[in-house]
Scaffold this motif. Structure first.
Motif, short mmCIF file in Angstrom:
data_model
loop_
_atom_site.label_atom_id
_atom_site.label_comp_id
_atom_site.label_asym_id
_atom_site.label_seq_id
_atom_site.Cartn_x
_atom_site.Cartn_y
_atom_site.Cartn_z
N VAL A 411 0.49 -0.79 -0.55
CA VAL A 411 -0.36 0.05 0.32
C VAL A 411 1.06 1.42 -0.47
N ASP A 412 2.16 1.42 0.66
CA ASP A 412 2.89 2.61 0.91
C ASP A 412 3.59 2.67 -0.93
N GLN A 413 3.81 1.54 -1.29
CA GLN A 413 5.00 1.93 -2.09
C GLN A 413 3.67 1.70 -3.88
N ALA A 414 2.06 1.77 -3.20
CA ALA A 414 1.41 2.12 -4.24
C ALA A 414 1.47 3.98 -4.39
N GLU A 415 1.18 4.13 -2.67
CA GLU A 415 0.47 5.94 -2.59
C GLU A 415 1.42 6.12 -3.23
N THR A 416 2.84 5.82 -2.79
CA THR A 416 3.81 6.79 -3.80
C THR A 416 4.01 6.66 -5.53
N LEU A 417 3.79 5.61 -5.39
CA LEU A 417 3.72 5.54 -7.04
C LEU A 417 2.50 6.77 -7.80
N VAL A 435 -0.67 8.04 -14.72
CA VAL A 435 -1.79 7.80 -13.56
C VAL A 435 -2.95 7.28 -12.92
N GLN A 436 -3.85 6.38 -14.33
CA GLN A 436 -4.81 5.04 -14.04
C GLN A 436 -4.18 4.11 -13.20
N ASP A 437 -3.08 3.74 -14.28
CA ASP A 437 -2.86 2.51 -13.82
C ASP A 437 -3.06 3.23 -12.30
N ALA A 438 -1.55 3.83 -12.06
CA ALA A 438 -1.36 4.14 -10.13
C ALA A 438 -2.70 3.18 -9.28
N GLN A 439 -3.60 5.08 -9.67
CA GLN A 439 -4.39 4.71 -8.90
C GLN A 439 -4.96 3.51 -9.24
N LEU A 440 -5.38 2.48 -10.05
CA LEU A 440 -6.11 0.87 -10.33
C LEU A 440 -4.88 0.24 -9.09
N ASN A 441 -3.52 0.08 -9.45
CA ASN A 441 -2.97 0.31 -8.45
C ASN A 441 -2.81 0.35 -7.17
N LEU A 442 -3.15 1.56 -6.41
CA LEU A 442 -3.11 1.46 -5.35
C LEU A 442 -4.77 1.28 -4.86
N SER A 444 -6.10 -1.56 -5.52
CA SER A 444 -6.25 -2.76 -5.53
C SER A 444 -5.34 -3.63 -4.45
N ALA A 445 -3.90 -2.82 -4.52
CA ALA A 445 -3.17 -2.88 -3.13
C ALA A 445 -4.07 -2.46 -1.92
N LYS A 446 -4.95 -1.57 -2.12
CA LYS A 446 -5.86 -1.37 -0.24
C LYS A 446 -6.68 -2.53 -0.51
N SER A 447 -7.53 -2.94 -1.53
CA SER A 447 -8.76 -3.83 -1.53
C SER A 447 -8.21 -5.19 -1.30
N ASN A 448 -6.60 -5.26 -1.05
CA ASN A 448 -6.60 -6.93 -1.45
C ASN A 448 -5.69 -6.76 0.44
N LEU A 449 -5.94 -6.31 1.06
CA LEU A 449 -5.19 -5.82 2.10
C LEU A 449 -6.47 -5.37 2.77
N ALA A 450 -7.36 -5.56 2.68
CA ALA A 450 -8.51 -4.94 3.17
C ALA A 450 -9.38 -6.50 3.75
N ARG A 451 -9.24 -6.99 2.23
CA ARG A 451 -9.95 -9.06 2.22
C ARG A 451 -9.10 -9.63 2.63
N ALA A 452 -8.33 -9.49 2.84
CA ALA A 452 -6.73 -9.89 3.59
C ALA A 452 -7.08 -10.09 4.97
N GLN A 453 -7.36 -8.48 5.28
CA GLN A 453 -7.34 -8.89 7.11
C GLN A 453 -8.19 -9.29 7.20
N ARG A 454 -9.71 -9.67 6.95
CA ARG A 454 -10.66 -9.74 6.70
C ARG A 454 -10.77 -11.51 7.46
N ASP A 455 -9.93 -12.05 6.09
CA ASP A 455 -9.51 -13.01 6.27
C ASP A 455 -8.80 -14.07 7.26
N TYR A 456 -7.79 -13.19 7.48
CA TYR A 456 -6.74 -13.52 9.24
C TYR A 456 -7.90 -13.56 9.83
N HIS A 457 -9.07 -12.60 10.29
CA HIS A 457 -9.72 -12.95 11.58
C HIS A 457 -10.63 -13.89 11.13
N VAL A 458 -11.05 -14.30 9.98
CA VAL A 458 -12.05 -15.38 9.78
C VAL A 458 -11.24 -16.38 10.53
#
Length: 476
Positions: A411-417, A435-442, A444-458
Motif C-alpha cells: 500500500v505504501d509503495q502504491a501510494e508513492t507511485l 495516472v490511471q494505472d497508479a490509481q488502479l494499483n493503489l 487493488s493494494a488497499k482492497s486486497n489488504l482489507a480482504r486479507a485482513q478480514r480473511d485472517y480474522h475469520v
C-alpha cells in the motif's frame, strides 16, 4: 407493491407528456408518495442504529439468537424428562372413589322361607335383602404401588435421563459456539465491506479531482478535449463500484442483525481490520484442545451412555419383575332397610415372568446394540473430521497471515507511485494512462489488504471454533 407499481406506471405516462423539468417534479412527487406509503406496505423499519463491538455482539447473540434459545428450551425439556423417568422408581399413590347401585333379585327366592330378624312384627329389617334386590356400594381408598425388582429397567431409565443433562449442556455449548463463529464472521464482514466502500468512495473522489484538474489544464491550453473526456469516462466507470460497495455494507449489516435477532434497531460494527499477525499454534496442541473441548464429542459420549442404558432396558424386557401393591380405604354397603360401613385394606407382592413374547425382546435388544455400535462409529468419524478441520484451519491461518504480511508494504509503495504519477502528469512528463494505472494499483493494494485482513480474522475465529475454545459471550 401494487401501489409502487401503479406509481411507476403513472411516472412512465408523464414522460410522454411533460418536459424534463416536469419529469423531475413528477419523480420527486413519486418518491414522496412512496416514502409515505412504503412503511405501511412492508412494515416499519428500524430508525436508529446501534454500533457494537465484537464482545457486545457476542453477548447479545448468546442471549437472543434463536438457535441458542431453542437449545435452552431443549435443556428444560431434558430436565422435565428426567423428572418423568425418575417417577418410575418412586411409589405411585392414587386415590379412587366409587359409587355403585345395583339390582339383582335372582337369589332372593332361595331365602323366601328363611326366618330371621325381619319376621317379628316390630322389626323393619329384612335380612333377605342381603341376597337380593337393590344394593348401594360406596368405596373410597388409597392405592400405593412400588416396583421392587425390575431387572435393571427402572435404574437404567433413570440413569439415561440423567445422562441427558450432559447431552443438553453439550448441545447448548455447540449452538453457542456455532453462533459465535457466525456472528464473528458477520462482524468482520461488516468491517471489510465498510473498508471497501470507503476505498471505492476515495477512488471516485480521486478520479473526480483528476477530472477537475484536466478541465483546468484544458482551460489554460495544456490539455486537450480528449484528456477531459477520458477523465470523465473514468469517473463514470467508478460510480457503479461505489454503489455496489454501499449495498454490500447494508447486506452485511443486515446479516449481522439477523444473527443477533435484533428487530428494534439497525446494527453496525465498531472497530478496524488492522491487527498484528501471529503464527498459529502447533497442530498437535490444537488437536489435544479440540478432543477435550469440542461439544460435539461430549454429545456423542452422552449418546453412547444413553444407548448403553437402552440396551440394558431392552435385555430386561423378557426377565421377571416384582412389584408391591397395597390399598387402604372404607366401604359402605346400603340396602333398602339397613346399611354398614367398615375399613378395608389389602397388600400384595406380584411377580411377573414372561414365558414367550415371540422373540420381541431379543429383536429390540439387537436394535439397541446396533444403535450403540453406530454411535461409537460416529464418534470415531467425528474425531477424524475434527483433525481434518484443525489441519485446514491451521493452514488457513498461516496462509492468511502470510498474505497480510506480504501486502503490508504494498500500500505504501502504491501510494508513492500514485503521488509520483500525478506530479509527473502535472509537469507533463507522465500521461493520463500512467495516472490511471497508479490509481488502479493503489485501489487493488488497499482492497486486497482489507480482504486479507478480514480473511485472517475469520481464519483465527474458525481455528478457535475448531478447537472448541471460541469465546461465546455467554455463560460457559
Amino acid at each position: 407493491m401494487p401501489v409502487v407499481y401503479t406509481l411507476l406506471d403513472d411516472m412512465s405516462a408523464w414522460v410522454g407528456r411533460y418536459t424534463r423539468r416536469s419529469i423531475t417534479a413528477a419523480a420527486t412527487a413519486v418518491l414522496a408518495i412512496a416514502a409515505v406509503t412504503w412503511p405501511s406496505i412492508v412494515g416499519a423499519q428500524p430508525t436508529s442504529t446501534r454500533t457494537l463491538t465484537l464482545e457486545e455482539a457476542l453477548a447479545i447473540a448468546a442471549a437472543q439468537n434463536r438457535d441458542v434459545q431453542k437449545a435452552v428450551e431443549y435443556q428444560n425439556w431434558v430436565r422435565a424428562k428426567y423428572v418423568e423417568e425418575r417417577a418410575s422408581a418412586l411409589p405411585q399413590v392414587t386415590f379412587s372413589g366409587n359409587a355403585l347401585r345395583q339390582f339383582d333379585d335372582s337369589q332372593s327366592r332361595l331365602f323366601r322361607n328363611f326366618t330371621g330378624f325381619g319376621d317379628t312384627p316390630s322389626s323393619s329389617v329384612d335380612i333377605r335383602e342381603i341376597f337380593g334386590g337393590r344394593q348401594d356400594v360406596r368405596i373410597a381408598e388409597v392405592r400405593i404401588t412400588q416396583p421392587l425388582f425390575t431387572w435393571g429397567q427402572v435404574g437404567a431409565a433413570v440413569r439415561a435421563a440423567r445422562v441427558g443433562y450432559g447431552f443438553a449442556d453439550a448441545q447448548l455449548r455447540r449452538f453457542r459456539q456455532s453462533v459465535a463463529k457466525d456472528v464473528s464472521t458477520a462482524f468482520y464482514d461488516v468491517l471489510a465491506a465498510r473498508e471497501l466502500a470507503a476505498l471505492a468512495s476515495e477512488d471516485l473522489a480521486q478520479k473526480q479531482r483528476h477530472h477537475d484538474r484536466a478541465k483546468d489544464r484544458r482551460a489554460i491550453g495544456v490539455a486537450t478535449e480528449y484528456d477531459v473526456l477520458a477523465a470523465e469516462v473514468v469517473v463514470k466507470n467508478a460510480r457503479p463500484a461505489v454503489i455496489r460497495a454501499d449495498n454490500a455494507v447494508r447486506v452485511s449489516r443486515e446479516q449481522l442483525r439477523f444473527l443477533l435477532a435484533e428487530t428494534a434497531t439497525d446494527i453496525d460494527a465498531s472497530g478496524t481490520l488492522a491487527t498484528a499477525v501471529q503464527p498459529p499454534p502447533p497442530y498437535r496442541e490444537m488437536v489435544a484442545r479440540a478432543l477435550q473441548n469440542r461439544p460435539e464429542l461430549a454429545e456423542l459420549a452422552s449418546q453412547r451412555s444413553i444407548y448403553a442404558e437402552l440396551v440394558t432396558i431392552a435385555r430386561a424386557a423378557d426377565k421377571p419383575r416384582i412389584d408391591f401393591a397395597t390399598a387402604i380405604g372404607t366401604r359402605n354397603l346400603a340396602l333398602p332397610s339397613l346399611s354398614a360401613t367398615g375399613r378395608t385394606w389389602n397388600a400384595a407382592i406380584v411377580a411377573t415372568m414372561p414365558i414367550f413374547d415371540g422373540m420381541r425382546a431379543r429383536g429390540r435388544t439387537a436394535q439397541a446394540q446396533t444403535d450403540l455400535a453406530r454411535v461409537k462409529l460416529d464418534e470415531l468419524k467425528l474425531r477424524d473430521a475434527i483433525m481434518l478441520e484443525l489441519r485446514l484451519a491451521v493452514n488457513a491461518v498461516q496462509e492468511a497471515g502470510e498474505i497480510v504480511t506480504a501486502l503490508a508494504g504494498t500500500v505504501d509503495q502504491a501510494e508513492t507511485l500514485l503521488f509520483l504519477a500525478e506530479k509527473g502528469y502535472e509537469l507533463g512528463v507522465k500521461t493520463h494512462l500512467d495516472v490511471q494505472d497508479a490509481q488502479l494499483n493503489l485501489l487493488s493494494a488497499k482492497s486486497n489488504l482489507a480482504r486479507a485482513q478480514r480473511d485472517y480474522h475469520v481464519a483465527r475465529v474458525t481455528l478457535e471454533w475448531a478447537a472448541g475454545t471460541i469465546e461465546t459471550g455467554g455463560t460457559p
